[in-house]
Design a protein around this motif. Sequence first.
Motif, PDB file in Angstrom:
ATOM      1  N   GLY A   4      59.270  62.508   3.215  1.00  0.00           N
ATOM      2  CA  GLY A   4      59.689  62.794   1.844  1.00  0.00           C
ATOM      3  C   GLY A   4      60.928  63.669   1.843  1.00  0.00           C
ATOM      4  N   ASP A   5      61.091  64.450   0.781  1.00  0.00           N
ATOM      5  CA  ASP A   5      62.281  65.292   0.629  1.00  0.00           C
ATOM      6  C   ASP A   5      62.087  66.722   1.109  1.00  0.00           C
ATOM      7  N   GLN A   6      60.847  67.139   1.317  1.00  0.00           N
ATOM      8  CA  GLN A   6      60.589  68.554   1.599  1.00  0.00           C
ATOM      9  C   GLN A   6      59.942  68.848   2.949  1.00  0.00           C
ATOM     10  N   PHE A   7      59.522  67.822   3.689  1.00  0.00           N
ATOM     11  CA  PHE A   7      58.782  68.039   4.925  1.00  0.00           C
ATOM     12  C   PHE A   7      59.351  67.197   6.057  1.00  0.00           C
ATOM     13  N   LEU A  17      51.202  60.472   7.129  1.00  0.00           N
ATOM     14  CA  LEU A  17      51.165  61.854   6.652  1.00  0.00           C
ATOM     15  C   LEU A  17      51.758  61.978   5.253  1.00  0.00           C
ATOM     16  N   GLU A  18      52.772  61.175   4.964  1.00  0.00           N
ATOM     17  CA  GLU A  18      53.395  61.228   3.635  1.00  0.00           C
ATOM     18  C   GLU A  18      52.371  60.945   2.544  1.00  0.00           C
ATOM     19  N   ALA A  19      51.439  60.062   2.829  1.00  0.00           N
ATOM     20  CA  ALA A  19      50.410  59.726   1.853  1.00  0.00           C
ATOM     21  C   ALA A  19      49.467  60.900   1.610  1.00  0.00           C
ATOM     22  N   GLU A  20      49.372  61.825   2.572  1.00  0.00           N
ATOM     23  CA  GLU A  20      48.471  62.975   2.450  1.00  0.00           C
ATOM     24  C   GLU A  20      49.149  64.224   1.901  1.00  0.00           C
TER      25      GLU A  20
END
Length: 116
Positions: free
Chosen positions: A83-86, A112-115
């Motif tokens: 994403g944009d933050q991680f 992980l993005e889904a979580e």
Amino acid sequence: MLSILKQLVGDVDGAWAAAISGLDGLLVESYSATDIDLSLLAAEHAGMLRSTSQVYTQTLSGGTPREVFVRAERISVFLHPIGDQFFLLLALAGRSNLGQARLYGRDAAHRLEAEL
């Protein structure tokens, strides 16, 4: 999230740690097969990823980096934005399998993005 990180370290030859960090450098979750504290590693690479992103998007007009890989003599680090933050950080021995790191790292980042 921890189970995904553990599986990633187990699947990639030479991997010894994996972490999810914010671009602010703070760890969200981490797993290490050693006793090394991943806080410093995450903080330093967060700064590197922020700088790389700024150069590629603004200076070079190349778009957002999708992967960053740094190989030193004794350690290699694979970074994959989430994403944009991680971002996902995968720490490897110096001569590890980059192909496995990319393949399994990309898959782990998407899960992980889904979580997050």
